[in-house]
Design a protein around this motif. Structure first.
Motif, PDB file in Angstrom:
ATOM      1  N   THR A 140     -52.988  11.109   5.553  1.00 33.30           N
ATOM      2  CA  THR A 140     -52.850   9.820   6.232  1.00 33.30           C
ATOM      3  C   THR A 140     -54.266   9.298   6.472  1.00 33.30           C
ATOM      4  N   TRP A 141     -54.582   8.153   5.849  1.00 36.37           N
ATOM      5  CA  TRP A 141     -55.941   7.616   5.888  1.00 36.37           C
ATOM      6  C   TRP A 141     -56.118   6.592   6.990  1.00 36.37           C
ATOM      7  N   ASN A 142     -57.315   6.572   7.563  1.00 38.95           N
ATOM      8  CA  ASN A 142     -57.724   5.483   8.439  1.00 38.95           C
ATOM      9  C   ASN A 142     -58.316   4.423   7.511  1.00 38.95           C
ATOM     10  N   SER A 143     -57.801   3.210   7.542  1.00 37.24           N
ATOM     11  CA  SER A 143     -58.248   2.176   6.600  1.00 37.24           C
ATOM     12  C   SER A 143     -59.561   1.530   7.018  1.00 37.24           C
ATOM     13  N   SER A 144     -60.061   1.826   8.206  1.00 35.90           N
ATOM     14  CA  SER A 144     -61.352   1.284   8.644  1.00 35.90           C
ATOM     15  C   SER A 144     -62.470   2.210   8.212  1.00 35.90           C
ATOM     16  N   GLY A 145     -63.528   1.630   7.696  1.00 32.15           N
ATOM     17  CA  GLY A 145     -64.691   2.419   7.311  1.00 32.15           C
ATOM     18  C   GLY A 145     -65.341   3.048   8.534  1.00 32.15           C
ATOM     19  N   VAL A 146     -65.984   4.178   8.322  1.00 35.10           N
ATOM     20  CA  VAL A 146     -66.591   4.945   9.409  1.00 35.10           C
ATOM     21  C   VAL A 146     -67.911   4.339   9.865  1.00 35.10           C
ATOM     22  N   LEU A 147     -68.724   3.853   8.931  1.00 30.73           N
ATOM     23  CA  LEU A 147     -70.080   3.413   9.257  1.00 30.73           C
ATOM     24  C   LEU A 147     -70.152   1.894   9.382  1.00 30.73           C
ATOM     25  N   ASN A 148     -70.608   1.438  10.548  1.00 32.38           N
ATOM     26  CA  ASN A 148     -70.739   0.003  10.782  1.00 32.38           C
ATOM     27  C   ASN A 148     -71.991  -0.245  11.615  1.00 32.38           C
ATOM     28  N   PRO A 149     -73.045  -0.795  11.028  1.00 35.71           N
ATOM     29  CA  PRO A 149     -73.133  -1.193   9.621  1.00 35.71           C
ATOM     30  C   PRO A 149     -73.314   0.030   8.721  1.00 35.71           C
ATOM     31  N   ARG A 150     -72.912  -0.118   7.488  1.00 30.10           N
ATOM     32  CA  ARG A 150     -73.073   0.985   6.550  1.00 30.10           C
ATOM     33  C   ARG A 150     -74.486   0.935   5.971  1.00 30.10           C
ATOM     34  N   PRO A 151     -75.021   2.099   5.592  1.00 33.98           N
ATOM     35  CA  PRO A 151     -76.353   2.101   4.974  1.00 33.98           C
ATOM     36  C   PRO A 151     -76.313   1.405   3.614  1.00 33.98           C
ATOM     37  N   THR A 152     -77.442   0.941   3.153  1.00 32.90           N
ATOM     38  CA  THR A 152     -77.475   0.240   1.867  1.00 32.90           C
ATOM     39  C   THR A 152     -77.300   1.180   0.692  1.00 32.90           C
ATOM     40  N   SER A 153     -77.565   2.455   0.883  1.00 32.81           N
ATOM     41  CA  SER A 153     -77.441   3.397  -0.214  1.00 32.81           C
ATOM     42  C   SER A 153     -76.879   4.711   0.314  1.00 32.81           C
ATOM     43  N   LEU A 154     -75.622   4.952   0.032  1.00 33.74           N
ATOM     44  CA  LEU A 154     -74.912   6.132   0.508  1.00 33.74           C
ATOM     45  C   LEU A 154     -74.378   6.877  -0.706  1.00 33.74           C
ATOM     46  N   TYR A 155     -74.456   8.210  -0.681  1.00 35.21           N
ATOM     47  CA  TYR A 155     -73.967   8.957  -1.841  1.00 35.21           C
ATOM     48  C   TYR A 155     -72.983  10.046  -1.420  1.00 35.21           C
ATOM     49  N   LYS A 156     -73.442  11.194  -0.971  1.00 37.87           N
ATOM     50  CA  LYS A 156     -72.571  12.313  -0.602  1.00 37.87           C
ATOM     51  C   LYS A 156     -72.675  12.549   0.898  1.00 37.87           C
ATOM     52  N   ALA A 157     -71.535  12.679   1.565  1.00 37.24           N
ATOM     53  CA  ALA A 157     -71.532  12.884   3.015  1.00 37.24           C
ATOM     54  C   ALA A 157     -70.843  14.189   3.375  1.00 37.24           C
ATOM     55  N   GLY A 179     -78.487   7.657  -2.551  1.00 36.54           N
ATOM     56  CA  GLY A 179     -78.581   7.777  -3.996  1.00 36.54           C
ATOM     57  C   GLY A 179     -78.220   6.482  -4.672  1.00 36.54           C
ATOM     58  N   ALA A 180     -78.265   6.499  -5.991  1.00 43.88           N
ATOM     59  CA  ALA A 180     -78.060   5.296  -6.788  1.00 43.88           C
ATOM     60  C   ALA A 180     -76.604   4.992  -7.071  1.00 43.88           C
ATOM     61  N   ALA A 181     -75.655   5.740  -6.525  1.00 46.64           N
ATOM     62  CA  ALA A 181     -74.245   5.531  -6.837  1.00 46.64           C
ATOM     63  C   ALA A 181     -73.594   4.474  -5.970  1.00 46.64           C
ATOM     64  N   GLY A 182     -74.264   3.988  -4.943  1.00 47.59           N
ATOM     65  CA  GLY A 182     -73.684   2.979  -4.063  1.00 47.59           C
ATOM     66  C   GLY A 182     -73.709   1.602  -4.694  1.00 47.59           C
ATOM     67  N   PRO A 183     -73.004   0.644  -4.103  1.00 44.73           N
ATOM     68  CA  PRO A 183     -72.964  -0.695  -4.678  1.00 44.73           C
ATOM     69  C   PRO A 183     -74.335  -1.371  -4.709  1.00 44.73           C
ATOM     70  N   ALA A 184     -75.236  -0.976  -3.799  1.00 45.26           N
ATOM     71  CA  ALA A 184     -76.568  -1.597  -3.760  1.00 45.26           C
ATOM     72  C   ALA A 184     -77.605  -0.766  -4.496  1.00 45.26           C
TER      73      ALA A 184
END
Length: 186
Positions: A140-157, A179-184
């Motif tokens: 059962t997922w929480n549909s809200s993102g955890v990080l607000n604001p989210r970092p500009t470059s996030l990879y493995k948590a 890392g380079a896998a994020g949208p930014a």
């Protein structure tokens, strides 16, 4: 136990998915300084399943290893009575279709429940989900993102539960790599 995955070409001609296997390896240590040689625990054809971001736990009640891997847009659950296999894939797929490019995840015990932290690469965001009691293949997922604001470059948590016995609450400390896998990118 440290695990990792590699694409291994079946011959020297090409590293394309149609000619490669995804191979999961582990190394073990009792002290964190002296490590065993790499040991293969599972091999599948790369064009059958990508085995992205394997995460494993051990269930001490049933003496069973559990592993979850992403094969977009689903997550697969595997089990084995030994870390070294043989591994059996659960026929039930965990749907991840509501996430934009699910990429990395980690599953841990929090008390007697399983909790998952999922990184959706397309959103650059982390999401928590909890397994119903006794389930290995439903979240059962929480549909809200955890990080607000989210970092500009996030990879493995990763996360560690923090218990407050007086307040009877659980919170999570979260760490991540950039890392380079994020949208930014990054």
């Amino acid at each position: 136990v440290v695990g990792y995955r590699l694409y291994v070409p079946r011959d020297g001609s090409s590293s394309a998915e149609t000619n490669s296997d995804v191979v999961l390896y582990v190394r073990t240590s009792r002290n964190g300084h002296v490590w065993s040689a790499p040991r293969e625990i599972l091999r599948v054809e790369a064009d059958e399943e990508i085995m992205l971001a394997p995460t494993m736990i051990f269930d001490p009640e049933t003496l069973t290893w559990h592993m979850w891997v992403i094969d977009r847009p689903v997550m697969h659950h595997w089990t084995a009575t030994s870390l070294y296999g043989p591994w059996t894939k659960d026929p039930v797929e965990i749907t991840l279709g509501s996430f934009n490019t699910p990429h990395h995840h980690e599953i841990k015990w929090v008390g007697d429940r399983l909790v998952c932290l999922l990184y959706a690469r397309g959103d650059g965001q982390l999401f928590f989900g909890a397994f119903p009691e006794g389930s290995w293949n439903q979240i059962t997922w929480n549909s809200s993102g955890v990080l607000n604001p989210r970092p500009t470059s996030l990879y493995k948590a990763s996360f560690v539960p923090v218990y407050d016995a007086q307040a009877n609450t659980v919170a999570f400390d979260i760490w991540w790599t950039e890392g380079a896998a994020g949208p930014a990118g990054g």
